[in-house]
Design an enzyme around this catalytic site. Structure first.
Site, PDB file in Angstrom:
ATOM      1  N   SER A 216       7.373   5.673  -1.705  1.00 19.67           N
ATOM      2  CA  SER A 216       7.481   4.278  -2.136  1.00 19.67           C
ATOM      3  C   SER A 216       6.707   4.139  -3.444  1.00 19.67           C
ATOM      4  CB  SER A 216       6.925   3.346  -1.061  1.00 19.67           C
ATOM      5  OG  SER A 216       5.557   3.607  -0.825  1.00 19.67           O
TER       6      SER A 216
ATOM      7  N   HIS B 249       8.421   5.344   5.302  1.00 19.69           N
ATOM      8  CA  HIS B 249       7.755   6.536   5.819  1.00 19.69           C
ATOM      9  C   HIS B 249       8.186   6.898   7.236  1.00 19.69           C
ATOM     10  CE1 HIS B 249       4.214   5.957   2.787  1.00 19.69           C
ATOM     11  NE2 HIS B 249       5.336   6.292   2.214  1.00 19.69           N
TER      12      HIS B 249
ATOM     13  N   GLU C 243       3.058  10.192   7.443  1.00 18.08           N
ATOM     14  CA  GLU C 243       1.609  10.254   7.275  1.00 18.08           C
ATOM     15  C   GLU C 243       0.877  10.522   8.579  1.00 18.08           C
ATOM     16  OE1 GLU C 243       0.356   6.907   4.906  1.00 18.08           O
ATOM     17  OE2 GLU C 243       1.344   7.750   3.137  1.00 18.08           O
TER      18      GLU C 243
ATOM     19  N   GLU D 274      -2.987  -4.325   1.375  1.00 18.71           N
ATOM     20  CA  GLU D 274      -2.545  -3.665   0.146  1.00 18.71           C
ATOM     21  C   GLU D 274      -1.091  -4.051  -0.133  1.00 18.71           C
ATOM     22  OE1 GLU D 274      -3.051   0.599   0.315  1.00 18.71           O
ATOM     23  OE2 GLU D 274      -1.278   0.913  -0.918  1.00 18.71           O
TER      24      GLU D 274
ATOM     25  N   ASP E 282      -1.498  -1.635  -5.404  1.00 20.28           N
ATOM     26  CA  ASP E 282      -1.054  -0.233  -5.509  1.00 20.28           C
ATOM     27  C   ASP E 282       0.090  -0.163  -6.518  1.00 20.28           C
ATOM     28  OD1 ASP E 282       0.042   2.301  -5.158  1.00 20.28           O
ATOM     29  OD2 ASP E 282       0.658   2.000  -3.087  1.00 20.28           O
TER      30      ASP E 282
ATOM     31  N   HIS F 268      -4.276   9.240  -0.667  1.00 20.23           N
ATOM     32  CA  HIS F 268      -3.339  10.367  -0.695  1.00 20.23           C
ATOM     33  C   HIS F 268      -1.944   9.834  -1.070  1.00 20.23           C
ATOM     34  CE1 HIS F 268      -1.820   9.405   3.644  1.00 20.23           C
ATOM     35  NE2 HIS F 268      -2.036   8.315   2.933  1.00 20.23           N
TER      36      HIS F 268
ATOM     37  N   LYS G 198      -7.703   6.078   2.260  1.00 25.45           N
ATOM     38  CA  LYS G 198      -6.658   6.287   3.265  1.00 25.45           C
ATOM     39  C   LYS G 198      -6.057   7.657   2.993  1.00 25.45           C
ATOM     40  CE  LYS G 198      -2.751   3.993   0.993  1.00 25.45           C
ATOM     41  NZ  LYS G 198      -1.616   3.093   1.218  1.00 25.45           N
TER      42      LYS G 198
HETATM   43  P1  PGA Z   1       3.735   6.670  -1.184  1.00 28.73           P
HETATM   44  O1  PGA Z   1       3.102   5.611  -0.185  1.00 28.73           O
HETATM   45  O2  PGA Z   1       2.808   7.809  -1.309  1.00 28.73           O
HETATM   46  O3  PGA Z   1       5.031   7.000  -0.515  1.00 28.73           O
HETATM   47  O4  PGA Z   1       3.926   5.933  -2.480  1.00 28.73           O
HETATM   48  C1  PGA Z   1       1.758   5.303  -0.145  1.00 28.73           C
HETATM   49  C2  PGA Z   1       1.493   3.868  -0.461  1.00 28.73           C
HETATM   50  O5  PGA Z   1       2.412   3.055  -0.680  1.00 28.73           O
HETATM   51  O6  PGA Z   1       0.325   3.496  -0.511  1.00 28.73           O
HETATM   52 ZN    ZN Z   2       0.695   1.364  -1.032  1.00 23.38          ZN
END
Ligand code: PGA
Ligand code: ZN
Length: 431
Positions: free
Chosen positions: A40, A153, A203, A290, A317, A370, A393
């Site tokens: 994402s 995910h 994850e 977030e 993010d 991560h 995280k």
């Molecule tokens: P991503 O997701 O590593 O798939 O971007 C993590 C997040 O959105 O924080």
């Molecule tokens: Zn995020």
């Protein structure tokens, strides 16, 4: 001086190719690093160079990035006098020459940048966190475990991407991770008891089909209690709905909206979506949210920050992409009060540290992260300790590419002894 630089196409935790780099310095010290990959991803992230050859790995091969490391990058930096990490990184940025590292690839540049940090640490006989920031004392982070996965995910019907638990009422990192993993196991037992699926998502959190998104929160609270802890007092909740993935752009000048694509198809205006979070925060012990709003909805983010920015931690993010220039724009427009830190969103160690410093100078927290596609590389564990970010995280209670980071933090805590202090609840903005 770097005397040898090689790269290799290896695999990440989703079985997709990624870049590994190996550096040897004059004097013999070595460093290796592997680059992670998101699913994402934010639109303004530095560009991951992929081969786009449909004959190999569905187009996701990284042979071009590997060739860039062994070719152009090697030619530019091998046997040059390098002053420090910033000197190397600025050379890499200049060599690429694009604002988003699209020519040589952020995956190529970051592998070299991280491997160089490790080689310098080895040359100086220091652990990586000390190489990144030499201090008398350090803060051990509160790990936020993503115990229930949804969104992009996981192949379930949960719209929101990450439901995390933060065990902040602990004396040490080791105790915090124990409480968190006990809760992870309690959640598994609870899911089983309810006849839910207990397979895990990208994850390492569980990925069941549920009756609603709210049920995910209720299950976490029940698991915390079953594990013998008090929700809100010992263990609180953190969420990353990854709202950019739920955003639908408006047509013909109409405002955009949020949609629960995986479950009910229910839509929300920006204000209604913020109201949803305000009501969740009033009902549940949520201390961090977030990407509560999407990266293209700056007006919504402003409203969201006015509503919740003095109550809990609001982390940007996708909207900031670990980019100091974008973070500065966000600070100017009063958006969020914390920034997610992902090395591969920006593409060098030096720029990542610059984003951390910019946040610190403006009273924004930093939440280290991560990616959903990870490797056995544990760089983010050291980075979190070096920056004093106080929370990170990096997965859940399963999958070794996640657990590797927790194990590294356990080693760092042991090594620091009295020079390390567990961050606790104070790591979270407004707590
Ligand atoms: P991503 O997701 O590593 O798939 O971007 C993590 C997040 O959105 O924080
Ligand atoms: Zn995020």
């Amino acid at each position: 001086k770097i005397t040898s630089l090689t790269a290799l196409e290896v695999l990440d935790s989703r079985g997709n190719p990624t870049v590994e780099a190996d550096i040897t310095l004059e004097g013999g010290a070595t460093g290796r690093a592997l680059v992670p990959a998101g699913a994402s991803t934010g639109e303004k992230e530095a560009v991951e160079l992929r081969d786009r050859d449909p004959q190999r790995y569905g187009g996701l091969g990284v042979q071009k990035a590997v060739a860039n490391v062994q070719g152009e990058i090697s030619q530019a930096i091998l046997n040059q006098e390098l002053a420090d990490q910033a000197d190397l990184d600025h050379r890499l940025i200049a060599l690429d020459g694009t604002p988003n590292k699209s020519r040589l690839g952020a995956n190529a540049l970051l592998a070299v940048s991280m491997a160089y940090a490790r080689a310098l640490a080895a040359a100086n006989g220091k652990p990586l966190y000390r190489q990144l920031a030499d201090q008398a004392s350090y803060v051990l982070p509160v790990p936020c475990l993503n115990v229930l996965n949804g969104g992009r995910h996981a192949d379930n019907n949960v719209d929101f991407q990450e439901f995390m638990i933060a065990s902040h009422n602990a004396p040490t990192f080791a105790e915090s991770i124990r409480m968190s993993v006990e809760t992870f196991h309690a959640l598994k037992a609870l899911l089983k008891q309810k006849g839910y699926y207990t397979g895990v998502g990208d994850e390492g959190g569980f990925a069941p089909n549920l009756k609603s998104n709210e049920e995910a929160v209720e299950l976490l609270l029940e698991a915390i209690t079953k594990a013998g802890y008090r929700p809100g007092t010992d263990i609180s909740l953190c969420l990353d709905p990854a709202s950019s993935e739920l955003w639908e752009k408006g047509k013909d000048g109409q405002p955009g909206q949020y949609r629960l694509f995986k479950s009910t198809q229910q839509t929300f205006t920006s204000a209604q979506f913020n109201d949803l979070w305000v009501s969740w925060v009033s009902q549940y012990p949520i201390i961090l949210l977030e990407d509560g709003m999407g990266e293209d909805d700056w007006a919504g983010w402003q409203l969201h920050t006015q509503a919740l920015g003095s109550k809990i931690e609001l982390v940007g993010d996708d909207i900031f992409c670990t980019n100091p220039a974008i973070l500065q724009a966000g600070i100017d427009q009063h958006i969020a009060n914390s920034v997610l830190i992902k090395l591969n969103q920006i593409g060098t160690v030096t720029e990542t540290l610059a984003t951390v410093r910019l946040a610190q100078a403006n009273g924004y927290n930093q939440f280290v992260s991560h990616r959903s596609g990870e490797t056995e590389d544990t760089f983010v564990a050291d980075l979190t300790v070096a920056t004093g970010a106080g929370h990170l995280k990096t997965g859940s209670g399963s999958r070794s590419e996640r657990i590797a980071k927790f194990n590294q933090l356990l080693r760092i805590e042991r090594e620091l002894g009295g020079a390390g202090r567990f961050a606790g609840i104070k790591a979270f903005k407004n707590q």
